[in-house]
Design an enzyme around this catalytic site. Structure first.
Site, PDB file in Angstrom:
ATOM      1  N   HIS A   1    -131.366  28.492 -94.937  1.00 61.96           N
ATOM      2  CA  HIS A   1    -132.038  27.373 -95.611  1.00 61.96           C
ATOM      3  C   HIS A   1    -131.847  26.064 -94.854  1.00 61.96           C
ATOM      4  O   HIS A   1    -130.852  25.880 -94.149  1.00 61.96           O
ATOM      5  CB  HIS A   1    -131.619  27.255 -97.089  1.00 61.96           C
ATOM      6  CG  HIS A   1    -130.218  26.792 -97.341  1.00 61.96           C
ATOM      7  ND1 HIS A   1    -129.299  27.548 -98.036  1.00 61.96           N
ATOM      8  CD2 HIS A   1    -129.579  25.637 -97.037  1.00 61.96           C
ATOM      9  CE1 HIS A   1    -128.156  26.879 -98.131  1.00 61.96           C
ATOM     10  NE2 HIS A   1    -128.301  25.712 -97.536  1.00 61.96           N
TER      11      HIS A   1
ATOM     12  N   ASP B   1    -128.098  31.634 -95.332  1.00 52.88           N
ATOM     13  CA  ASP B   1    -129.334  32.410 -95.483  1.00 52.88           C
ATOM     14  C   ASP B   1    -130.503  31.776 -94.723  1.00 52.88           C
ATOM     15  O   ASP B   1    -131.644  32.183 -94.895  1.00 52.88           O
ATOM     16  CB  ASP B   1    -129.696  32.512 -96.979  1.00 52.88           C
ATOM     17  CG  ASP B   1    -129.853  31.139 -97.629  1.00 52.88           C
ATOM     18  OD1 ASP B   1    -129.562  30.119 -96.956  1.00 52.88           O
ATOM     19  OD2 ASP B   1    -130.273  31.076 -98.804  1.00 52.88           O
TER      20      ASP B   1
ATOM     21  N   GLU C   1    -134.360  27.228-100.136  1.00 56.55           N
ATOM     22  CA  GLU C   1    -133.755  28.559-100.058  1.00 56.55           C
ATOM     23  C   GLU C   1    -134.770  29.566 -99.506  1.00 56.55           C
ATOM     24  O   GLU C   1    -135.965  29.271 -99.410  1.00 56.55           O
ATOM     25  CB  GLU C   1    -133.327  29.006-101.464  1.00 56.55           C
ATOM     26  CG  GLU C   1    -132.365  28.048-102.152  1.00 56.55           C
ATOM     27  CD  GLU C   1    -130.902  28.227-101.707  1.00 56.55           C
ATOM     28  OE1 GLU C   1    -130.662  28.722-100.589  1.00 56.55           O
ATOM     29  OE2 GLU C   1    -130.012  27.877-102.491  1.00 56.55           O
TER      30      GLU C   1
ATOM     31  N   ASP D   1    -131.440  15.731 -99.637  1.00 56.97           N
ATOM     32  CA  ASP D   1    -131.343  16.379-100.944  1.00 56.97           C
ATOM     33  C   ASP D   1    -130.226  15.791-101.798  1.00 56.97           C
ATOM     34  O   ASP D   1    -129.394  15.029-101.320  1.00 56.97           O
ATOM     35  CB  ASP D   1    -131.141  17.892-100.762  1.00 56.97           C
ATOM     36  CG  ASP D   1    -130.160  18.242 -99.643  1.00 56.97           C
ATOM     37  OD1 ASP D   1    -129.381  17.369 -99.240  1.00 56.97           O
ATOM     38  OD2 ASP D   1    -130.185  19.402 -99.186  1.00 56.97           O
TER      39      ASP D   1
HETATM   40  C1  F6R Z   1    -127.344  19.423 -97.031  1.00 58.85           C
HETATM   41  C2  F6R Z   1    -128.326  20.405 -96.595  1.00 58.85           C
HETATM   42  C3  F6R Z   1    -127.987  21.851 -96.476  1.00 58.85           C
HETATM   43  C4  F6R Z   1    -126.789  22.094 -95.568  1.00 58.85           C
HETATM   44  C5  F6R Z   1    -126.473  23.592 -95.489  1.00 58.85           C
HETATM   45  C6  F6R Z   1    -125.224  23.835 -94.678  1.00 58.85           C
HETATM   46  O1  F6R Z   1    -127.905  18.119 -97.088  1.00 58.85           O
HETATM   47  O2  F6R Z   1    -129.407  20.027 -96.357  1.00 58.85           O
HETATM   48  O3  F6R Z   1    -129.096  22.537 -95.959  1.00 58.85           O
HETATM   49  O4  F6R Z   1    -127.056  21.585 -94.293  1.00 58.85           O
HETATM   50  O5  F6R Z   1    -126.289  24.097 -96.770  1.00 58.85           O
HETATM   51  O6  F6R Z   1    -124.122  23.313 -95.358  1.00 58.85           O
HETATM   52  P1  F6R Z   1    -122.730  23.121 -94.613  1.00 58.85           P
HETATM   53  O7  F6R Z   1    -122.911  22.089 -93.572  1.00 58.85           O
HETATM   54  O8  F6R Z   1    -121.781  22.642 -95.690  1.00 58.85           O
HETATM   55  O9  F6R Z   1    -122.363  24.442 -94.053  1.00 58.85           O
END
Ligand code: F6R
Length: 266
Positions: free
Chosen positions: A138, A136, A143, A67
Site C-alpha cells: 500500500h 502489502d 490498501e 493521510d
Molecule cells: C503513512 C503512509 C503509509 C506508510 C506505510 C509504511 O503516511 O502513507 O503508507 O508509509 O504504511 O509504514 P512504515 O513506514 O511505518 O513501515
C-alpha cells in the site's frame, strides 16, 4: 523507476534528503507531499539537520500529508498531526498556514476530501511526494485492491495494517478502522515521487512494486507508470529484487549532471 540501494537506512535517508534539499534550493516555494510512519523518520531528521546546519529554508514550502486516522484527536500521540509536528514541522521554519494534513475529525468527510484535492490543485500540484510502502504494497492508506485512479477519500484499514500500526498506540488501545488518505491517482500526479523502504519485512512488497505486474493488489506498482520515481532502499529491503546488479550499475554510472539533482524542476 530509479532504484538506489544504500548500505544502511541512514545512508538512504541522506540520499533522499539531498534530493529534497536540491529541490528546495532551486524552488524555495516547492510543494511537498509527506508521509508518516517509521520509514521517513531518518529523512526528516536529516532535513532538520540541513535546516539547522546548512540553512535549508522551509519558509516558502507548502506541504500536504498523505493521510490521517479518522476519529482520534489531532493531539493524540498516534495521530499523524502530532507525528508531523514532533518529527519535522516543529523543527523547521515552515509556516503553519502552509501545512495541510487530512482532518480525521471533520464532520463532512466527502467535502473535506474534495476540498483537499482542490487545495493541492490550487497550490500548483505536488512537486515531490515522499512515500513509504506497506507490507502489502500500500501507499498512503490505499490498501490492496484500491482503485489505481482513486482520489482522496475515506478508507477502511486491513487487519494487517491495523496490526502493523498497533505499535504506535498504547498496548490494548484500539487502532482506528478508518482513515482519510490521498488516492493512488492523487499520489501519482506528484511530479516526483521518492519512496523509502527499509528492512526484510518490506522485501516482498518492494519486489512486487518494482518488478511485479501493475496491479491493484499492490497499489505501489502503479509507480511503474510514473515518470520520475526514485526508490531508495537498504539491502534487506532489496533482497527479493532480481535486477539488483543492474540497479547498482546504473546508479554508480550516473552521468555527472544527474548525480544529485535527480530530477528537473517542472
Ligand atoms: C503513512 C503512509 C503509509 C506508510 C506505510 C509504511 O503516511 O502513507 O503508507 O508509509 O504504511 O509504514 P512504515 O513506514 O511505518 O513501515
Amino acid at each position: 523507476m530509479e532504484i538506489v540501494i544504500q548500505p544502511t537506512h541512514a545512508d538512504a535517508a541522506v540520499v533522499a534528503a539531498r534530493v529534497i534539499e536540491d529541490l528546495l534550493r532551486r524552488k524555495p516555494n516547492a510543494v511537498l507531499g509527506l508521509a508518516t510512519g517509521g520509514t521517513p523518520v531518518g529523512l526528516y531528521k536529516e532535513l532538520i539537520r540541513l535546516h539547522r546546519e546548512a540553512g535549508l529554508d522551509f519558509s516558502g514550502v507548502t506541504s500536504f500529508n498523505l493521510d490521517e486516522y479518522v476519529g482520534i484527536p489531532s493531539d493524540h500521540p498516534a495521530s499523524y498531526h502530532r507525528f508531523m509536528h514532533e518529527n519535522l514541522f516543529d523543527h523547521v521554519n515552515i509556516p503553519a498556514a502552509n501545512i495541510h494534513i487530512p482532518d480525521g475529525n471533520t464532520r463532512d468527510i466527502p467535502k473535506f476530501c474534495a476540498d483537499y484535492e482542490e487545495k493541492i490543485r490550487q497550490a500548483g500540484g505536488i512537486d515531490l511526494q515522499v512515500l513509504g510502502i506497506g507490507h502489502d504494497g500500500h501507499i498512503g492508506f490505499n490498501e490492496s485492491t484500491s482503485s489505481l485512479v482513486s482520489r482522496t477519500r475515506i478508507k477502511t484499514l486491513t487487519e494487517e495494517t491495523i496490526a502493523a500500526n498497533q505499535r504506535f498506540f498504547k498496548p490494548g488501545e484500539a487502532v482506528p478502522r478508518h482513515v482519510i488518505t490521498m488516492g493512488v491517482g492523487t499520489i501519482i500526479e506528484a511530479r516526483t515521487c521518492v519512496m523509502l523502504a527499509f528492512g526484510a519485512g518490506k522485501a516482498r512488497a518492494v519486489a512486487a512494486m518494482a518488478e511485479g505486474p501493475i496491479t491493484a493488489m499492490c497499489p505501489a506498482s502503479i509507480l511503474q507508470m510514473h515518470r520520475q520515481t526514485m526508490l531508495v532502499i537498504d539491502p534487506p529491503a532489496a533482497a527479493q529484487l532480481t535486477k539488483t546488479a543492474y540497479y547498482n550499475h546504473v546508479y554508480s554510472n550516473k552521468p555527472d549532471f544527474q548525480k544529485l539533482s535527480a530530477f528537473p524542476v517542472v
